[in-house]
Structure formats: C-alpha cells, structure tokens
Design an enzyme around this catalytic site. Structure first.
Site, PDB file in Angstrom:
ATOM      1  N   CYS A 222       0.620   5.085 -16.247  1.00 24.37           N
ATOM      2  CA  CYS A 222       1.429   4.090 -16.933  1.00 24.37           C
ATOM      3  C   CYS A 222       0.821   2.740 -16.613  1.00 24.37           C
ATOM      4  O   CYS A 222       0.038   2.621 -15.671  1.00 24.37           O
ATOM      5  CB  CYS A 222       2.869   4.105 -16.422  1.00 24.37           C
ATOM      6  SG  CYS A 222       3.776   5.582 -16.886  1.00 24.37           S
TER       7      CYS A 222
ATOM      8  N   GLY B 234      -1.088   4.462 -21.377  1.00 21.59           N
ATOM      9  CA  GLY B 234       0.096   5.174 -21.852  1.00 21.59           C
ATOM     10  C   GLY B 234       0.439   4.781 -23.261  1.00 21.59           C
ATOM     11  O   GLY B 234       0.452   3.585 -23.585  1.00 21.59           O
TER      12      GLY B 234
ATOM     13  N   ASN C  76       4.833   2.880 -11.963  1.00 19.86           N
ATOM     14  CA  ASN C  76       3.633   3.685 -12.190  1.00 19.86           C
ATOM     15  C   ASN C  76       3.473   4.589 -10.974  1.00 19.86           C
ATOM     16  O   ASN C  76       3.411   4.102  -9.849  1.00 19.86           O
ATOM     17  CB  ASN C  76       2.416   2.757 -12.346  1.00 19.86           C
ATOM     18  CG  ASN C  76       1.085   3.486 -12.483  1.00 19.86           C
ATOM     19  OD1 ASN C  76       0.048   2.908 -12.228  1.00 19.86           O
ATOM     20  ND2 ASN C  76       1.104   4.736 -12.879  1.00 19.86           N
ATOM     21  N   GLY C  77       3.409   5.908 -11.219  1.00 19.56           N
ATOM     22  CA  GLY C  77       3.263   6.851 -10.111  1.00 19.56           C
ATOM     23  C   GLY C  77       4.289   7.953 -10.231  1.00 19.56           C
ATOM     24  O   GLY C  77       4.939   8.108 -11.270  1.00 19.56           O
TER      25      GLY C  77
ATOM     26  N   TYR D  64     -11.786   7.993 -14.408  1.00 23.36           N
ATOM     27  CA  TYR D  64     -11.401   8.090 -15.812  1.00 23.36           C
ATOM     28  C   TYR D  64     -10.397   7.057 -16.304  1.00 23.36           C
ATOM     29  O   TYR D  64     -10.582   6.475 -17.373  1.00 23.36           O
ATOM     30  CB  TYR D  64     -10.837   9.491 -16.093  1.00 23.36           C
ATOM     31  CG  TYR D  64     -10.159   9.598 -17.435  1.00 23.36           C
ATOM     32  CD1 TYR D  64     -10.889   9.475 -18.618  1.00 23.36           C
ATOM     33  CD2 TYR D  64      -8.786   9.782 -17.533  1.00 23.36           C
ATOM     34  CE1 TYR D  64     -10.269   9.547 -19.857  1.00 23.36           C
ATOM     35  CE2 TYR D  64      -8.161   9.859 -18.771  1.00 23.36           C
ATOM     36  CZ  TYR D  64      -8.904   9.742 -19.921  1.00 23.36           C
ATOM     37  OH  TYR D  64      -8.302   9.805 -21.142  1.00 23.36           O
TER      38      TYR D  64
END
Ligand code: SF4
Length: 477
Positions: free
Chosen positions: A8, A34, A108-109, A250
């Site tokens: 995210c 996202g 985020n996570g 990535y």
C-alpha cells in the site's frame, strides 16, 4: 514475470496552505503500490473531510469533488488489500469519531496479532466496521486503558506485532510511526514550512519536497502547531532489522530511495552479481519491463552481451495480477506485453526478471518468445527462489502455489520451459545492501523475523462480503 500483489502507499502533509492537491499528487506517484482503492482525509483544524472509493486514484477523483477537501493537513492511502477483501469500508484512510474527536488511519503492512486483538475487543462488545487488520489500532486508541493515560498512541502501538508504517491524524495533528523492525518504508520530507511523509521518496519529489530522513524503526513522529516532535514507542533491537527486501527487488519505483538505497542502483548491482553467478552464452539480454530493466542493464554491462528491448509493455492496461483467475491472467499477460520478434528471432536470448512467484506468467512469456523464433532462452532472476509465503503485508499466494516451493532447480527449469535457469543467491542480493541482519528475506529463506503462528491471511477476519454498491464515501463530521 509474475508478481505478488502490491503493498500500500501512504502520503501525508502538515502545514501546506491547501493539503489535498499535494496529497493527490503524492498518491499518484505511489499508485504502483496499490490499485484497489484510494482515499484522502484532510482537516482545517476543526473540520475533517474524507473522500475515498474503490479503483485507481484518478477514478476515485473523477467520481468525487476534491474541492471539498479543505485544510492544511491530511493523509492519503492507495490500497492493495493484504487483509480484508475489496469492500468499500476497507478502503483507507479509516475515519472514526471517538469520544475525544476524529481519528483517521492509513496503514502499510500486516499486523500478525490483529486476529487476537480483534477477538479480545469483540468479546468485550466492540463492533468492527471493516475486515482489515488496521482497525484494531482504532480500538486500542479508543480503549480507556490507553485513552486516559499519557503517551496513548505510543502505548497502543506497542501492543501491535508485525509490519506497520502508519500515518494517523486528528483534527489538529499528524502522526507517523514505523514498527520496531522497520519492515515498511516511510520517509520524511520538507516542502517550505510543511512536513511531508511518504512511503517512497518518489512521492516527495513529485510534490517538490526535499527528503529529510526516514522515520526510524520504533519511532513515533508527531507534527502539530508547535512543530515536529519525535519519540520512540519501542526501542528497536540493536542487532537486527527486518526491512522488506522485496521493496528493493520489486515493489518500489526505480527513482525512489528506500532504506537508504536508490532502487535502480540496487537492481543494477543485482544484475551485475547475477551475471557473475550465472553467466550465459547468448546474443542478446532482454529485460522484462519494468521491474527487470535495471537488473538487465547490470547483467548486460557485466557480461558484455548487448541489451535490447524484446518485450514492449502496454501501459494502458492494469497490472495482470489484478485479474484473479489464471485464465484471465494468461489473457492479461498477452495484452500487457508484446514481443518484438526481430529482436529475438534466431537469437540466444537471456531474459532478466526480478522474481518468479507462481510461474504461470513466466511460462506464458517463454512460450511467446519461442513462438517468435527465439533459438535458446536463458532465464536469469535477480533474486533467490521465492519458496515461502509473506505474513507482513504482501499478498503472496499460498506455499503450494509458489513455483519454487517444492521444485528443485532442474524441475523449475523444466516447468518454466527454458534452456537454462539461474537465480541470484541470497548473499548476492543482500551483501551489497548491508547484509542479512538488516532485512527480512523470509519469502526466500523461510527465516521469519517475527513469530507468525496464528497470523491470519488476507481474508482471515472476513466474515461477509458487502453487497452495497457504494463507490464513494464522503464524511463531514
Ligand atoms: S517475507 Fe518477503 S515480501 Fe514479506 S516482508 Fe519479508 S521480504 Fe518482504
């Protein structure tokens, strides 16, 4: 060639005359993290406003009136769901009214103890509005045990386990925090007198902000009318961190600086190391765009084999993994990447990619190269085999869906249909960026830096699918 789904992206700003357009710009440059939903919450110091919806940021913007987003502070989020489904109420920032005011949360996570905390609160009568793990932080903040004591946010955060970078806001302040092992990135920038926070530095650059530093693992940063204040809610361990190495492999954009490293340079160096570890006799090096580009350049320069563009990417189609079924995946791949036949025909081709997850997309690419006349195909991957699932915020498939989970190298080569196959070693990946102790590399090694027993998957707390056809939500308290 095929990838885990996204993480995210977070963006926040305090002290801009008009926060919303800057948040929009910042989120726009984080869209690669996202694409399922996007939202922005702003405040002028007294009134909080929120716009959010499913889909890409510009789709959400087209359906809503961003002019309503007044105020000098705000936070935004672009979402790929790593827990909870695509329900509109799961789109962040989550916004709630507590007894002492409004709270907005962007995360985020993935919290590995969210299920346990959720159950504890549900047993004592709490009602959850979403099926995300992030919502447990709201319940902790509202819990009188934390709410009525000093250092409320710090105490609440210290109950959480797993991976988190958070941006929180109230009517009057913005708060940033990162878990003690630093799984997910979060940077701080300056734009004139304003403070800016972003998952990746490319978003700081996008709005014209200058990079100041990263939020430190275990740190809690509060910005209000008195300025920026920093404290630690948890002392980070001195002997190890768990920065997600997949961000470097990535996720992050090549122009970003993440965990102190420029992404392009890291991938380029990985490509050079890959060429040393797994040389190939070939005529041309072909990158899989976009995340294989930098590693392919490194491979080409180290090996002396010329680089050329054998794949052309169609940028007007979403990333293939958004389509859930394998059939759709095949069609999406063909629509997304075209082969330049003249580059590969009758050639010995080295294909360089960043990772292989399921392998289905990779196999299809190889088939297309063969159909276009490639004589030999030597596949080189600039990370180690992905053999283990992620519990920290990346939506990997289950172990049995991972191509490398139960295949040895020869079985993998056969499965992928290539003449030779070489993966960068874990050492070759980690040594140039500071060594294994700084990073989580569990999806490669199986060495999880945090206990994951009882951790739920993406739909671990999902009990129903909403049937409401809402595509936007506005909140004006
Ligand atoms: S398991 Fe892999 S993807 Fe997940 S946090 Fe660790 S390095 Fe990142």
């Amino acid at each position: 060639m095929d990838h885990p789904k996204e993480a995210c992206g977070l963006f926040g700003i305090y002290g801009a005359p008009k926060a919303a357009p800057l948040i929009y710009q910042g989120l726009f440059s984080l869209q690669h993290r996202g694409q399922e939903g996007a939202g922005i919450v702003t405040s002028d110091g007294t009134r909080v406003r929120c716009v959010k919806g499913n889909g890409l940021l510009n789709e959400v913007a087209a359906r809503t009136d961003f002019k309503e987003l007044d105020g000098h502070l705000g936070i935004g989020h672009v979402r790929y769901s790593t827990t909870g489904g695509c329900r509109i109420d799961n789109v962040q920032p989550l916004l709630v009214e507590c007894i002492d005011g409004m709270w907005a949360i962007a995360h985020n996570g993935n919290l590995v103890n969210a299920g346990k905390l959720r159950q504890m609160y549900q047993e004592s009568g709490a009602i959850f509005q979403t099926s995300t793990d992030s919502e447990v932080l709201i319940h902790l903040l509202a819990d009188p045990m934390y709410r009525t004591r000093p250092r409320r946010v710090a105490r609440a955060l210290s109950e959480l386990r797993g991976a988190f970078s958070f941006l929180l806001m109230t009517e009057r302040c913005l708060i940033a925090a990162r878990d003690p092992l630093g799984f997910k990135p979060l940077s701080i920038g300056r734009l004139g007198d304003a403070w800016v926070f972003a998952s990746e530095t490319c978003a700081l650059t996008q709005v014209g902000a200058t990079y100041e530093r990263d939020v430190r693992p275990g740190e809690l940063v509060v910005v209000d009318e008195t300025g920026l204040h920093s404290d630690f809610f948890s002392e980070p361990p001195t002997d190890r961190g768990a920065q997600c190495v997949f961000e470097l492999v990535y996720f992050a954009r090549p122009d970003s600086r993440v965990f102190g490293h420029n992404i392009h340079i890291v991938r380029y160096q990985s490509g050079r190391n890959l060429a040393r570890e797994h040389p190939a006799e070939a005529d041309v090096v072909v990158p899989v765009p976009d995340s294989g580009n930098s590693a392919a350049l490194g491979f080409s320069q180290e090996s002396g084999i010329p680089l050329d563009y054998g794949f052309i990417r169609n940028h007007y189609i979403g990333r293939t993994f958004i389509m859930p079924e394998i059939i759709q995946r095949h069609q999406g791949v063909d629509m997304k990447l075209a082969i330049v036949g003249d580059v590969v025909r009758d050639k010995r081709v080295v294909v360089v990619d960043d990772s292989i997850v399921r392998g289905t997309t990779s196999r299809r690419r190889i088939e297309l190269l063969r159909q276009n006349g490639a004589r030999e195909i030597h596949l080189r991957i600039s990370s180690p085999p992905t053999r283990h699932p992620c519990f920290f915020g990346i939506d990997f498939p289950t172990t049995k869906e991972l191509a490398a989970a139960d295949r040895d190298m020869e079985q993998l080569r056969e499965f992928l249909g290539v003449d030779s196959l070489g993966y960068l070693s874990l050492k070759g990946l980690l040594e140039p960026i500071g060594g294994a102790k700084k990073y989580c590399s569990a999806c490669f090694s199986g060495d999880y830096p945090v206990a994951v027993e009882g951790s739920s998957g993406k739909r671990g707390v999902e009990r129903f699918q909403t049937t409401l056809n809402l595509n936007q939500q506005k909140t004006e308290p």
